[in-house]
Each structure stands twice: as structure tokens, then as C-alpha cells.
Design a protein around this motif. Structure first.
Motif, PDB file in Angstrom:
ATOM      1  N   ARG A 195      40.476  24.539  48.541  1.00 52.92           N
ATOM      2  CA  ARG A 195      40.493  23.605  49.664  1.00 52.92           C
ATOM      3  C   ARG A 195      41.753  22.749  49.708  1.00 52.92           C
ATOM      4  N   GLY A 196      42.721  23.083  48.869  1.00 52.86           N
ATOM      5  CA  GLY A 196      43.971  22.333  48.872  1.00 52.86           C
ATOM      6  C   GLY A 196      44.958  22.875  49.886  1.00 52.86           C
ATOM      7  N   THR A 197      46.210  22.441  49.776  1.00 54.38           N
ATOM      8  CA  THR A 197      47.258  22.883  50.691  1.00 54.38           C
ATOM      9  C   THR A 197      47.823  24.225  50.238  1.00 54.38           C
ATOM     10  N   GLU A 198      48.565  24.861  51.125  1.00 49.58           N
ATOM     11  CA  GLU A 198      49.207  26.127  50.782  1.00 49.58           C
ATOM     12  C   GLU A 198      50.241  25.933  49.685  1.00 49.58           C
ATOM     13  N   GLU A 199      50.923  24.820  49.739  1.00 50.05           N
ATOM     14  CA  GLU A 199      51.919  24.537  48.693  1.00 50.05           C
ATOM     15  C   GLU A 199      51.252  24.413  47.328  1.00 50.05           C
ATOM     16  N   GLN A 200      50.114  23.719  47.274  1.00 46.43           N
ATOM     17  CA  GLN A 200      49.376  23.605  46.019  1.00 46.43           C
ATOM     18  C   GLN A 200      48.871  24.970  45.566  1.00 46.43           C
ATOM     19  N   LYS A 201      48.391  25.769  46.504  1.00 45.52           N
ATOM     20  CA  LYS A 201      47.881  27.095  46.161  1.00 45.52           C
ATOM     21  C   LYS A 201      48.982  27.968  45.583  1.00 45.52           C
ATOM     22  N   HIS A 202      50.174  27.860  46.128  1.00 44.66           N
ATOM     23  CA  HIS A 202      51.306  28.639  45.633  1.00 44.66           C
ATOM     24  C   HIS A 202      51.708  28.201  44.232  1.00 44.66           C
ATOM     25  N   HIS A 203      51.477  26.921  43.935  1.00 41.61           N
ATOM     26  CA  HIS A 203      51.899  26.357  42.649  1.00 41.61           C
ATOM     27  C   HIS A 203      50.893  26.617  41.533  1.00 41.61           C
ATOM     28  N   LEU A 204      49.682  27.057  41.886  1.00 39.30           N
ATOM     29  CA  LEU A 204      48.623  27.207  40.882  1.00 39.30           C
ATOM     30  C   LEU A 204      49.022  28.174  39.775  1.00 39.30           C
ATOM     31  N   HIS A 205      48.848  27.736  38.548  1.00 37.80           N
ATOM     32  CA  HIS A 205      49.110  28.600  37.388  1.00 37.80           C
ATOM     33  C   HIS A 205      48.457  27.974  36.166  1.00 37.80           C
ATOM     34  N   GLU A 206      48.198  28.791  35.158  1.00 37.74           N
ATOM     35  CA  GLU A 206      47.624  28.291  33.916  1.00 37.74           C
ATOM     36  C   GLU A 206      48.651  27.428  33.185  1.00 37.74           C
ATOM     37  N   SER A 207      48.175  26.462  32.435  1.00 40.28           N
ATOM     38  CA  SER A 207      49.065  25.550  31.717  1.00 40.28           C
ATOM     39  C   SER A 207      49.767  26.273  30.572  1.00 40.28           C
ATOM     40  N   PRO A 208      50.888  25.722  30.084  1.00 41.64           N
ATOM     41  CA  PRO A 208      51.606  26.352  28.970  1.00 41.64           C
ATOM     42  C   PRO A 208      50.795  26.310  27.682  1.00 41.64           C
ATOM     43  N   ALA A 209      51.258  27.054  26.690  1.00 39.72           N
ATOM     44  CA  ALA A 209      50.525  27.187  25.431  1.00 39.72           C
ATOM     45  C   ALA A 209      50.332  25.847  24.730  1.00 39.72           C
ATOM     46  N   SER A 210      51.312  24.951  24.866  1.00 41.06           N
ATOM     47  CA  SER A 210      51.181  23.643  24.212  1.00 41.06           C
ATOM     48  C   SER A 210      49.983  22.867  24.747  1.00 41.06           C
ATOM     49  N   MET A 211      49.528  23.213  25.969  1.00 42.94           N
ATOM     50  CA  MET A 211      48.367  22.546  26.549  1.00 42.94           C
ATOM     51  C   MET A 211      47.091  23.351  26.346  1.00 42.94           C
TER      52      MET A 211
END
Length: 650
Positions: free
Chosen positions: A452-468
Motif C-alpha cells: 500500500r506504499g508508493t511506487e518509489e518505496q516499492k522499487h526500493h524494497l529489499h532485504e537488509s544487509p547481513a549486519s542487520m
């Protein structure tokens, strides 16, 4: 069971080893603070994490080789007449468990912060404050007397202020930091008065001496009733630090700080300080049944009250914040019904699943470009699979679903409450149902359904890095299996934690052995567990029906709501009530004093004196002209006046 030795026995290791436990994080604080702008985020994070890891490794060594209670003398500190306060550490079962908790969970949060805070321009300062937070909490749990405890107590309060307002260009964040600081000062006043009363009663603030005298009935000129006054004052301090009614309002606003700060405050440091203090002073509370009743009622009321607020919150961190307030209420309920080891058990399991969920929330916020509103999320389980699975484990744990950790500790608390007071037990059971509902409401809104977010947010979605994600996985494992340190007796397991902690409650057990011997029979225990699990499952099912099957979405802020829902949504207007009863009158009084007293009286009077002094100075400056002839004339005038006065006498 470990052999019980009165603290004062010789420490088995060199003093430097014990000093290093709090000193290492303090060195991290100095290095990151002094080199703030010169260090990259990764280097600052490695320094901060390594120092806490060093403390953790030393704590593990002490834990594995522990044989008896002892104190570590560092130096003579305060010596004024009969007041003798050495700077000592006390190493026993309680302090060791807390050391492992603070440094272990603290280390994972530091590692997580390397990825989360990587792009912040003041990352060195952030890790500096984070290290200082750990240092203060270690000092709090290691101190051998109430004064050292109070130093650490104030230290974590200072660090919470610094970290909640870390992004200090935002006025709202600064206000949240000030709110936390001021409300904690209210509680700390009660705590400080309690320490004064302890000294007046026992002529000491050393744990070993105070608790031994209390257990033997040596109250000086006072009777045992003095313990009620002492413990009520101490509990006021705990109410502020551990966010209990009515001093809880600072904790939800503390979400203004970076998410790792929220995890550290809620899981491993500040809010557990009140629980630790009551556990440490358990003999005083055991001698004060009236105070215990107050503690139990406040705890149960806080647990239920905060849980109802969590039902309607839409900020992912606010939901978790109110769940912390509620779970802390559970812990105080356990303390109030003398389930001392159960309270610490829940402290530990709560640290695992609450740190997990806050860091999981941080992973969501990181992926959502700093979006925290659950109404703008949805379907995230596909883009963030590790975050989703670990967060699900945290939700199952806090909901009390077996075999996850929260099931064991929460049910143990409810069993103690059932034996003590059926009304308190019913409040705890209702809280369990509400907790499962609002936690899975959060899970379903964030990770299920359509995005339900914006297209920009949807494009940015990714799993966090290993440190997280690495800390998330470790915490998820602990949240899944941590409860087995206190398996119910009917399962054939051992309650390792209760057995290990037993020497800490020796005096209390001697005073009131019946309270420690009371246990529900197998049938009652199974019934209570069944009801608790049923309440949790019912909450999960209702949340699923509402937010997955029916795809219901929370209304927007400006939408009209029924009166009961509006009341809960606005958090019962408690902040507004405090603003009306306290903030505005104090501000009005301050403004009046400024206008009529300071400007109307003090400033004019001070102005008169100032003008008189200034005028006198203007006249006297003509005396210092630098001209020799002027000085000669003044000298002659002075001689003439002196001679005239002398001749006048004759």
C-alpha cells in the motif's frame, strides 16, 4: 544450587578483570566521541561492537566459573563520619545474569546498528552514546550498594535523553527526549528518598549489610513498618524507570530515537532497571506485603491498560512501545505476587523477542525509506523474507504460543497470579489475548496483503544487509528456544533459572517460606496453560479474520470513529490530561513569576543596585587620571583633611 556466601568473600580473579567489564564500553564511548568526525561509520561501529563483545566474553567466563557470591573492592570512596561507602562490585547469580543480558543483547544491537546507521553523518557520536548506555547499565547491575546503583540509574537516564533526541534538529524529537528525562526525574526523587531512608534505618547502603540487618529485624529505632515506606519510595523510582502507571507516557514517545536505541532501551537496559532493583532488594519487599500488593495491582493495571492502547496504534514502533509497557506490567505483577525468579525469567525472554521485533521493525523501516505507518505497508514478506520469518517468531513468542520462549515465562507469571489473586490473574489472561491480537494485527498489516506504499518505496524494497539480519537470526533462535531454561516441572524438565537464582532469595525464603513452597498441582497448571494458549490463539485468529480474510485496514487519522475506539486511538487522552493538569499550570506559573516577580521586582531592584555601583564607578574613575599633578592635589587634599580631623579632636 550454588553455595551461598555472604558477599565479602575474596574475588577469585584479579581486580582488573572486573574493572574491564564496564571500562571497555567506556573506552568505546571515549574513542568514538573524540574521533566522531574522523571515523567512518563502519570503523565507529566496529569499535563500539568490539568493546561490548569484550565485556560479554569476560561475563561469560565469570558465569561459567562462578562458585560463590563475592564482592570486588576497587577503592575507598566516601568516608564522612559514620558514612562509609566503598566503591565495590558485587558478583552473584543476579548480577551475572544481568551482565550476560546487557552485554549479549547489547552487542547484537551494536552490530545491527553498523548497517542501520551507516549513512548517518554523526555515526561516531551515535556509537559513543550507545557505549555510554551500556557502561551505565553495567555499573548499575555490578554495584555492591545503592549509591553505585543510583549512579548507573542516572547514567542510563542521561543516555536515554541523549539518544532519544539524537536527531536533534527535529523539535518533536527534542521534546520527546525532554519528556523522558523529566518524568524519570519524578521517579528518581522517590528512589533517592528511599536510599536516604535506607541509610537512616540501617546506617549503611551496602547490600550485604542492609539485607542481613533487615532479615534479622534490626531496624534501629524503627519497626518493620519502615520497610513499607522504603519500598514504596523505591517503587516510585521503578515506576518511572520501567514505565508503569502513571509514569509510563515517556516510553512511547521515546520511539523518536533511532530504532536500535528503542531496542536497547526496551530490551537490555533502561526499562529493566526497575525490575532489577526490586529483585536486588527482594528481602525489603518481602517484609512489606502492602507494598507487594501495590506492585501487583499497578503491574496488572499497566499490563491491561497499555495492551488496550496497542490495539489501535498505526505506527509500527508505537505498537511495540505499548507492548513493552504491557510486558513490564507483567513483570511487576510477578514481583508483586513474589514470583521473583519468574519476573527475571520474563525479563530474559522479553529481551530476546522484543529486541528481535524492534530490530525487525527497523529492517522494515529501512526497506520502506523511513516509513513507519502500518497503513502504508503490506505484502512485505516477499521482499523481506528473513525479516518476516524472524518477526513471526517474535510475535509467536510474545503471544505465548508453545514452545516459544514467552509461553514459558508468561504462563509462569499467570500461575503465580492465580495462586495469589484470581482478579489479577484474569487481568493477566485478558492481557494475553489482547497482546496476541495487536501483535498479529501488526504482522498481518505489515507483511500480508497487497503493498500500500508508493511506487518509489516499492522499487526500493529489499532485504537488509547481513549486519542487520545476523542479529535478527540470533535473536530469533533465542526467542524460539530461550524458554527451555525454565521448563514447567510436569514436563520432566528442570527450571534451571529458578534453581540458579535461589540463593538470591535466601533471606526472603526464610522470612516467608510458604510463598516459595506454593505451587499449583499438575491439573491446575495444565488448565492455566490451556486457557493462556487458548487466549493467545483466539487473539491470532481474530486478527487473521479482521486483517487477512476481511482485508480490513485502519482508518486514517481524520476519520470519524465510534467513541470507544476514538478513546483508545487517542490513548485515553492521558497526555492531554497531564498537559492540562500539570504542564499548562506550571508554564502559567512560570510565566507569571517571570513577568511579575522577575521583571516586576527582582530586575528593578537589581537595576537600582547596578546603577548605583555604575554611578559610583563613574565618579571614582576620575581619581585614576594618570596625571601626576592630579595625584599631588588629591594627596594635599587628603593630608589637609586628616590634619583637620586630628586638630578637631583637640
Amino acid at each position: 544450587m550454588q553455595e551461598t556466601v555472604l558477599p565479602g568473600a575474596n574475588a577469585p580473579y584479579p581486580t582488573l578483570l572486573y574493572v574491564l567489564i564496564p571500562l571497555l564500553p567506556f573506552l568505546g564511548f571515549l574513542l568514538n566521541g573524540l574521533l566522531n568526525k574522523k571515523l567512518s561509520g563502519t570503523v565507529a561501529g566496529l569499535i563500539g561492537s568490539a568493546t561490548v563483545l569484550g565485556s560479554f566474553l569476560i561475563s561469560v567466563m565469570l558465569f561459567l566459573n562462578f562458585q560463590y557470591q563475592y564482592t570486588v573492592q576497587l577503592f575507598d570512596w566516601i568516608s564522612v563520619g559514620s558514612l562509609q561507602i566503598p566503591f565495590q562490585y558485587q558478583i552473584d547469580q543476579l548480577s551475572l545474569i544481568m551482565l550476560l543480558l546487557v552485554t549479549g543483547v547489547g552487542f547484537l544491537i551494536h552490530v545491527y546498528s553498523i548497517g542501520y546507521m551507516h549513512h548517518d553523518e554523526n555515526v561516531g557520536k551515535f556509537f559513543s552514546f550507545l557505549n555510554l548506555f551500556i557502561f551505565s547499565m553495567l555499573l548499575l547491575v555490578m554495584g555492591a550498594n545503592f549509591v553505585i546503583l543510583f549512579i548507573g540509574w542516572e547514567g542510563v537516564g542521561l543516555c536515554s535523553y541523549l539518544l532519544i533526541g539524537f536527531w536533534n534538529t527535529n523539535t518533536d524529537y527534542n521534546n520527546a527526549a525532554k519528556k523522558a528525562f523529566i518524568i524519570n526525574r519524578i521517579g528518581d526523587l522517590g528512589f533517592l528518598l528511599g536510599i536516604f531512608l535506607i541509610y537512616l534505618t540501617f546506617n549503611s547502603v551496602q547490600y550485604a549489610e542492609v539485607f542481613q540487618k533487615a532479615s534479622l529485624g534490626q531496624f534501629g529505632t524503627y519497626g518493620v513498618g519502615i520497610c513499607t515506606a522504603i519500598t514504596l519510595l523505591l517503587f516510585v523510582g521503578a515506576m518511572g524507570k520501567s514505565a508503569q502507571l502513571p509514569l509510563y507516557t515517556w516510553l512511547p514517545d521515546a520511539m523518536a530515537g533511532p530504532t536500535p536505541v528503542s531496542a536497547l532501551i526496551h530490551a537490555a537496559t533502561m526499562v529493566t532497571a526497575g525490575i532489577y532493583m526490586v529483585l536486588r532488594a527482594n528481602v525489603l519487599f518481602t517484609l512489606s506485603p502492602d507494598t507487594l500488593q501495590v506492585v501487583a495491582i499497578v503491574g496488572a493495571a499497566t499490563a491491561l491498560f497499555a495492551a488496550t492502547i496497542g490495539l489501535a496504534q498505526n505506527d509500527i514502533k508505537k505498537v511495540l512501545a505499548y507492548s513493552t509497557v504491557s510486558q513490564l506490567g507483567y513483570m511487576f505483577l510477578a514481583l508483586g505476587v513474589m514470583g521473583y525468579s519468574s519476573a527475571l525469567f520474563h525479563v530474559l525472554t522479553h529481551a530476546f523477542f522484543k529486541a528481535l521485533m524492534f530490530l525487525g521493525a527497523g529492517s522494515v523501516i529501512h526497506a520502506m525509506s523511513n516509513e513507519q505507518d502500518l497503513r502504508r505497508m503490506g505484502g512485505l514478506r516477499k521482499a523481506l523474507p528473513i525479516t518476516f520469518i524472524t518477526f513471526l517468531i517474535g510475535c509467536l513468542a510474545i503471544s505465548g504460543i508453545p514452545p516459544f520462549s514467552g509461553f514459558f515465562s508468561k504462563d509462569e507469571i499467570l500461575a503465580h497470579a492465580f495462586e495469589h489473586n484470581k482478579v489479577l490473574w484474569a487481568m493477566g489472561l485478558l492481557t494475553a489475548f489482547l497482546t496476541a491480537f495487536y501483535m498479529f494485527r501488526l504482522l498481518f498489516l505489515a507483511f500480508f496483503g497487497e503493498f500500500r506504499g508508493t511506487e518509489e518505496q516499492k522499487h526500493h524494497l529489499h532485504e537488509s544487509p547481513a549486519s542487520m539480519t545476523f542479529p535478527l537470526i540470533i535473536l530469533a533462535i533465542l526467542a524460539a528456544v530461550g524458554g527451555f531454561m525454565g521448563a514447567p516441572m510436569f514436563t520432566g524438565g528442570h527450571h534451571y533459572l529458578a534453581e540458579y537464582l535461589a540463593p538470591i532469595f535466601t533471606y526472603s525464603q526464610r522470612i516467608l517460606p510458604a510463598a516459595f513452597a506454593a505451587e499449583p498441582d499438575k491439573g491446575t497448571e495444565l488448565m492455566l496453560m490451556g486457557l493462556s494458549v487458548a487466549a493467545g490463539l483466539l487473539g491470532i485468529i481474530l486478527a487473521y479474520v479482521q486483517y487477512v480474510a476481511r482485508a480490513r485496514r485502519p482508518a486514517e487519522d481524520e476519520a470519524q470513529r465510534p467513541a470507544p475506539e476514538s478513546l483508545v486511538y487517542h490513548k485515553y487522552y492521558i497526555d492531554e490530561l497531564y498537559d492540562t493538569l500539570f504542564t499548562r499550570p506550571i508554564m502559567a506559573l512560570s510565566s507569571g513569576l517571570y513577568k511579575f516577580v522577575e521583571n516586576g521586582v527582582i530586575n528593578p531592584v537589581a537595576g537600582v543596585f547596578g546603577r548605583a555601583v555604575n554611578g559610583g564607578g563613574q565618579l571614582l574613575r576620575y581619581v585614576q587620571t594618570g596625571a601626576v599633578e592630579t595625584y599631588l592635589i588629591l594627596m594635599v587634599i587628603g593630608i589637609v583633611l586628616i590634619l583637620g580631623l586630628n586638630f578637631g579632636r583637640f
